[in-house]
Design an enzyme around this catalytic site. Structure first.
Site, PDB file in Angstrom:
ATOM      1  N   ILE A 117       0.837  -1.202   0.000  1.00  0.00           N
ATOM      2  CA  ILE A 117       0.000   0.000   0.000  1.00  0.00           C
ATOM      3  C   ILE A 117       0.869   1.247   0.000  1.00  0.00           C
ATOM      4  CG2 ILE A 117      -1.821   1.241   1.237  1.00  0.00           C
ATOM      5  CD1 ILE A 117      -2.582  -1.503   2.521  1.00  0.00           C
ATOM      6  N   GLY A 147       8.535   4.395   1.807  1.00  0.00           N
ATOM      7  CA  GLY A 147       7.640   4.261   2.941  1.00  0.00           C
ATOM      8  C   GLY A 147       6.250   3.827   2.591  1.00  0.00           C
ATOM      9  N   SER A 148       5.485   3.339   3.501  1.00  0.00           N
ATOM     10  CA  SER A 148       4.100   2.981   3.327  1.00  0.00           C
ATOM     11  C   SER A 148       3.616   1.971   4.324  1.00  0.00           C
ATOM     12  CB  SER A 148       3.737   2.439   1.984  1.00  0.00           C
ATOM     13  OG  SER A 148       4.571   2.860   1.045  1.00  0.00           O
ATOM     14  N   ARG A 149       2.893   0.962   3.776  1.00  0.00           N
ATOM     15  CA  ARG A 149       2.206   0.002   4.625  1.00  0.00           C
ATOM     16  C   ARG A 149       2.092  -1.321   3.876  1.00  0.00           C
ATOM     17  NH1 ARG A 149      -2.700   1.482   7.977  1.00  0.00           N
ATOM     18  NH2 ARG A 149      -3.877  -0.419   8.259  1.00  0.00           N
TER      19      ARG A 149
END
Length: 179
Positions: A117, A147-149
């Site tokens: 994500i 960066g993220s999820r």
């Protein structure tokens, strides 16, 4: 020159790929990414899981390792790119609203989903596997740039070992045990 050197060092740090000791054992679900567990929730996933499931969400800061690893061994049965927004990845709604790449992996005994994500800063997903490919637990399969999820969705009834706030390592930390 100093600024360019500093930027070069940061990029090398950001895209590092450390060796990981993948745990051995039956039915283990390992973390797909380094970061902090920001959510563990019951969800409905009719598309691939066929009903109730548990979603474990890991937020990657800019200091996390950003390569993604397969949480289980199995065959890629689904690969779907979902368009969306570029909201803050640590927020709950990011799992539904943010742009993402979703993989459905089927093992001998179970099915799971793993989602890469994007976030506010991170806007590029790289995924090296396609439908029909076979992956091994801990195998590098992609990355999210800056960066993220990463969400791992497991069947309802899985024994969850992670807790909100835990720091996890992709390819190494056990998130749960499939029943």
């Amino acid at each position: 020159a100093v600024l360019n050197g500093g930027l070069g060092i940061f990029v090398c740090f950001f895209f590092r790929n450390p060796v990981r000791n993948v745990p051995e054992g039956e039915n283990l679900v390992i973390s797909a990414a380094d970061g902090r567990v920001v959510g563990i929730e019951d969800i409905e996933d009719e598309a691939f899981m066929g009903g109730r499931a548990i979603q474990i969400s890991v937020f990657l800061s800019i200091f996390s390792v950003h390569v993604n690893r397969a949480p289980i061994s199995g065959t890629i049965k689904m690969r779907e790119q979902k368009k969306g927004v570029y909201g803050l990845a640590y927020k709950v709604e990011a799992s539904q609203e943010n742009e993402q790449l979703v993989l459905g992996i089927e093992s001998k005994s179970s099915r799971i989903v793993v989602k890469q994500i994007v976030g506010y800063i991170a806007r590029r997903i790289v995924c090296h596997v396609r439908e029909g490919d076979t992956v091994q637990a801990g195998q590098l399969y992609g990355l999210i740039r800056f960066g993220s999820r990463v969400d791992v969705v497991v069947p309802h009834g899985t024994s969850i070992k992670a807790k909100i706030g835990d720091r996890v390592k992709g390819g190494e930390t056990i998130l749960g045990v499939l029943q």
